[in-house]
Motif scaffolding. Structure first.
Motif, PDB file in Angstrom:
ATOM      1  N   TYR A  51       0.655  -1.226   0.007  1.00  0.00           N
ATOM      2  CA  TYR A  51      -0.016   0.244  -0.166  1.00  0.00           C
ATOM      3  C   TYR A  51       0.889   1.309   0.009  1.00  0.00           C
ATOM      4  O   TYR A  51       0.375   2.356  -0.219  1.00  0.00           O
ATOM      5  N   LEU A  52       2.226   1.190   0.263  1.00  0.00           N
ATOM      6  CA  LEU A  52       2.923   2.433  -0.013  1.00  0.00           C
ATOM      7  C   LEU A  52       2.986   2.815  -1.547  1.00  0.00           C
ATOM      8  O   LEU A  52       3.139   1.980  -2.470  1.00  0.00           O
ATOM      9  N   VAL A  53       2.863   4.134  -1.536  1.00  0.00           N
ATOM     10  CA  VAL A  53       3.048   4.759  -3.099  1.00  0.00           C
ATOM     11  C   VAL A  53       4.301   4.765  -3.398  1.00  0.00           C
ATOM     12  O   VAL A  53       5.231   5.428  -2.949  1.00  0.00           O
ATOM     13  N   VAL A  54       4.567   4.290  -4.712  1.00  0.00           N
ATOM     14  CA  VAL A  54       5.745   4.400  -5.463  1.00  0.00           C
ATOM     15  C   VAL A  54       5.739   5.567  -6.605  1.00  0.00           C
ATOM     16  O   VAL A  54       4.398   5.603  -7.108  1.00  0.00           O
ATOM     17  N   SER A  55       6.638   6.124  -6.702  1.00  0.00           N
ATOM     18  CA  SER A  55       6.543   7.391  -7.835  1.00  0.00           C
ATOM     19  C   SER A  55       8.009   7.472  -8.728  1.00  0.00           C
ATOM     20  O   SER A  55       8.825   7.046  -8.069  1.00  0.00           O
ATOM     21  N   GLU A  56       7.740   7.348  -9.869  1.00  0.00           N
ATOM     22  CA  GLU A  56       8.710   7.391 -11.012  1.00  0.00           C
ATOM     23  C   GLU A  56       9.124   8.810 -11.464  1.00  0.00           C
ATOM     24  O   GLU A  56       9.708   9.155 -12.433  1.00  0.00           O
ATOM     25  N   ALA A  57       8.027   9.814 -10.984  1.00  0.00           N
ATOM     26  CA  ALA A  57       8.225  11.178 -11.623  1.00  0.00           C
ATOM     27  C   ALA A  57       9.592  11.932 -11.250  1.00  0.00           C
ATOM     28  O   ALA A  57       9.990  11.839 -10.114  1.00  0.00           O
ATOM     29  N   ASP A  58      10.242  12.458 -12.133  1.00  0.00           N
ATOM     30  CA  ASP A  58      11.096  13.187 -12.043  1.00  0.00           C
ATOM     31  C   ASP A  58      11.068  14.611 -11.847  1.00  0.00           C
ATOM     32  O   ASP A  58      11.307  15.619 -12.373  1.00  0.00           O
ATOM     33  N   VAL A  59      10.396  14.824 -10.403  1.00  0.00           N
ATOM     34  CA  VAL A  59      10.219  16.170  -9.897  1.00  0.00           C
ATOM     35  C   VAL A  59      11.135  16.253  -8.628  1.00  0.00           C
ATOM     36  O   VAL A  59      11.733  15.315  -8.139  1.00  0.00           O
ATOM     37  N   TYR A  60      11.108  17.372  -7.992  1.00  0.00           N
ATOM     38  CA  TYR A  60      11.984  17.503  -6.992  1.00  0.00           C
ATOM     39  C   TYR A  60      11.484  16.923  -5.750  1.00  0.00           C
ATOM     40  O   TYR A  60      12.283  16.301  -5.135  1.00  0.00           O
ATOM     41  N   LEU A  61      10.114  16.805  -5.427  1.00  0.00           N
ATOM     42  CA  LEU A  61       9.736  15.978  -4.251  1.00  0.00           C
ATOM     43  C   LEU A  61       8.239  15.393  -4.675  1.00  0.00           C
ATOM     44  O   LEU A  61       7.322  15.992  -4.424  1.00  0.00           O
ATOM     45  N   PRO A  62       8.516  14.119  -5.254  1.00  0.00           N
ATOM     46  CA  PRO A  62       7.226  13.405  -5.655  1.00  0.00           C
ATOM     47  C   PRO A  62       6.586  13.115  -4.387  1.00  0.00           C
ATOM     48  O   PRO A  62       6.956  13.097  -3.155  1.00  0.00           O
ATOM     49  N   LYS A  63       5.047  13.156  -4.582  1.00  0.00           N
ATOM     50  CA  LYS A  63       4.206  12.752  -3.531  1.00  0.00           C
ATOM     51  C   LYS A  63       4.189  11.367  -3.456  1.00  0.00           C
ATOM     52  O   LYS A  63       3.189  10.779  -4.117  1.00  0.00           O
ATOM     53  N   ALA A  64       4.860  10.815  -2.682  1.00  0.00           N
ATOM     54  CA  ALA A  64       5.021   9.100  -2.609  1.00  0.00           C
ATOM     55  C   ALA A  64       5.834   8.608  -1.330  1.00  0.00           C
ATOM     56  O   ALA A  64       6.399   9.424  -0.633  1.00  0.00           O
ATOM     57  N   ASP A  65       5.509   7.353  -1.040  1.00  0.00           N
ATOM     58  CA  ASP A  65       6.261   6.992   0.169  1.00  0.00           C
ATOM     59  C   ASP A  65       7.682   6.191  -0.343  1.00  0.00           C
ATOM     60  O   ASP A  65       8.511   6.122   0.490  1.00  0.00           O
ATOM     61  N   ILE A  66       7.510   5.743  -1.570  1.00  0.00           N
ATOM     62  CA  ILE A  66       8.826   5.196  -2.088  1.00  0.00           C
ATOM     63  C   ILE A  66       9.235   5.935  -3.456  1.00  0.00           C
ATOM     64  O   ILE A  66       8.601   5.999  -4.513  1.00  0.00           O
ATOM     65  N   VAL A  67      10.547   6.367  -3.289  1.00  0.00           N
ATOM     66  CA  VAL A  67      11.006   6.826  -4.445  1.00  0.00           C
ATOM     67  C   VAL A  67      12.540   6.497  -4.431  1.00  0.00           C
ATOM     68  O   VAL A  67      13.383   6.611  -3.471  1.00  0.00           O
ATOM     69  N   TRP A  68      12.901   5.728  -5.652  1.00  0.00           N
ATOM     70  CA  TRP A  68      14.386   4.933  -5.419  1.00  0.00           C
ATOM     71  C   TRP A  68      14.555   4.863  -7.064  1.00  0.00           C
ATOM     72  O   TRP A  68      14.130   4.393  -7.893  1.00  0.00           O
ATOM     73  N   ARG A  69      16.015   5.480  -7.305  1.00  0.00           N
ATOM     74  CA  ARG A  69      16.340   5.629  -8.640  1.00  0.00           C
ATOM     75  C   ARG A  69      17.474   4.917  -9.006  1.00  0.00           C
ATOM     76  O   ARG A  69      18.111   4.869 -10.259  1.00  0.00           O
ATOM     77  N   GLU A  70      18.414   4.454  -8.180  1.00  0.00           N
ATOM     78  CA  GLU A  70      19.794   4.054  -8.146  1.00  0.00           C
ATOM     79  C   GLU A  70      19.804   2.636  -8.894  1.00  0.00           C
ATOM     80  O   GLU A  70      20.798   2.216  -9.497  1.00  0.00           O
ATOM     81  N   ASP A  71      18.766   1.799  -8.728  1.00  0.00           N
ATOM     82  CA  ASP A  71      18.682   0.631  -9.276  1.00  0.00           C
ATOM     83  C   ASP A  71      17.997   0.897 -10.809  1.00  0.00           C
ATOM     84  O   ASP A  71      17.170   1.540 -10.857  1.00  0.00           O
ATOM     85  N   PRO A  72      17.933  -0.128 -11.582  1.00  0.00           N
ATOM     86  CA  PRO A  72      17.143  -0.200 -12.723  1.00  0.00           C
ATOM     87  C   PRO A  72      15.790  -0.313 -12.695  1.00  0.00           C
ATOM     88  O   PRO A  72      15.300  -0.632 -11.655  1.00  0.00           O
ATOM     89  N   LEU A  73      14.851   0.458 -13.363  1.00  0.00           N
ATOM     90  CA  LEU A  73      13.711   0.491 -13.247  1.00  0.00           C
ATOM     91  C   LEU A  73      13.087  -0.899 -13.222  1.00  0.00           C
ATOM     92  O   LEU A  73      13.533  -1.815 -13.861  1.00  0.00           O
ATOM     93  N   GLY A  74      12.245  -1.139 -12.081  1.00  0.00           N
ATOM     94  CA  GLY A  74      11.873  -2.441 -11.742  1.00  0.00           C
ATOM     95  C   GLY A  74      10.875  -2.452 -10.578  1.00  0.00           C
ATOM     96  O   GLY A  74      10.238  -1.424 -10.359  1.00  0.00           O
ATOM     97  N   ASN A  75      10.859  -3.726  -9.840  1.00  0.00           N
ATOM     98  CA  ASN A  75      10.166  -3.555  -8.566  1.00  0.00           C
ATOM     99  C   ASN A  75      10.419  -2.808  -7.606  1.00  0.00           C
ATOM    100  O   ASN A  75      11.738  -3.365  -6.936  1.00  0.00           O
ATOM    101  N   ARG A  76      10.216  -1.695  -7.256  1.00  0.00           N
ATOM    102  CA  ARG A  76      10.762  -0.794  -6.278  1.00  0.00           C
ATOM    103  C   ARG A  76      10.631  -1.459  -4.870  1.00  0.00           C
ATOM    104  O   ARG A  76      11.386  -1.448  -3.961  1.00  0.00           O
TER     105      ARG A  76
END
Length: 225
Positions: A84-109
């Protein structure tokens, strides 16, 4: 799914029996600003995602060191990252989400975050040499690192929040209250971020070491960790 159900069951058990061992964001939730940095504090209520401010702080260790005295020996680490945690892939300064992770390849965050936190907790607890064998069960509440836009410019803060409980390895009964952790730390931006990467201090490395240090410090403070 089996692992997820198992961890949920462990936390449910801790929530219903924690009073016996010590005295004292839904998917629609949004995160509009970084949460304040604090440290490890004992929960004064049953298990929930940060129902009240943390207190009784414990400073993080600057580094993980071997052969530390502790009442505990961690024989297993189990981590849950709720779906139920919200994931964001938006490239903005502060996405409205619980999970923001970009250092691994796009996949199951969710799986990526679970692996990072599990690795950090195993690293932090590996040197503990106590006699009491316990399981560390953890649940992530937020893992909000930097987007590409923020890292390439102003930097900010890695917001990392989770909670954990120690369970007797044989009976699966809780031996501590649920512990709430805010393991947030400064996140580099611009040229400082690139220098850190060249030095091997990636976001993953820094977050892993920071979480490991915090949990290690908490579990070497005495039997009431």
């Amino acid at each position: 799914m089996l692992k997820l159900c198992k961890i949920v069951g462990l936390f449910a058990l801790a929530a219903t029996t924690s009073a016996c061992v010590s005295n004292p964001s839904s998917r629609n939730a949004t995160i509009e600003a970084p949460r304040p940095v604090s440290a490890v504090a004992a929960s004064q209520t049953q298990l929930g995602f940060f129902p009240e401010p943390l207190a009784t702080t414990v400073a993080a260790a600057p580094a993980v060191v071997p052969a530390l005295t502790s009442p505990y020996k961690i024989v297993d680490v189990q981590v849950q990252v709720p779906d139920y945690l919200v994931v964001s892939e938006a490239d903005v300064y502060l996405p409205k989400a619980d999970i923001v992770w970009r250092e691994d390849p796009l996949g199951n965050r969710y799986e990526q975050v679970e692996a990072i936190i599990e690795d950090a907790l195993r690293k932090g607890t590996a040197p503990l040499n106590g006699e009491k064998e316990v399981i560390l069960a953890a649940r992530v509440g937020m893992f909000h690192a930097l987007t590409e836009k923020t890292r390439n410019s102003i930097g900010g803060k890695h917001n990392v929040q989770f909670e954990y409980v120690l369970l007797d390895a044989k009976t699966r009964q809780p031996v501590t209250m649920v512990q709430k952790v805010d393991a947030s730390l400064k996140a580099y931006g611009g040229s400082r971020a690139y220098r850190a990467m060249r030095e091997g201090q990636t976001q993953k490395v820094r977050i892993t070491n920071h979480v490991a240090g915090i949990v290690q410090t908490a579990l070497t403070k005495g039997s009431d960790a």
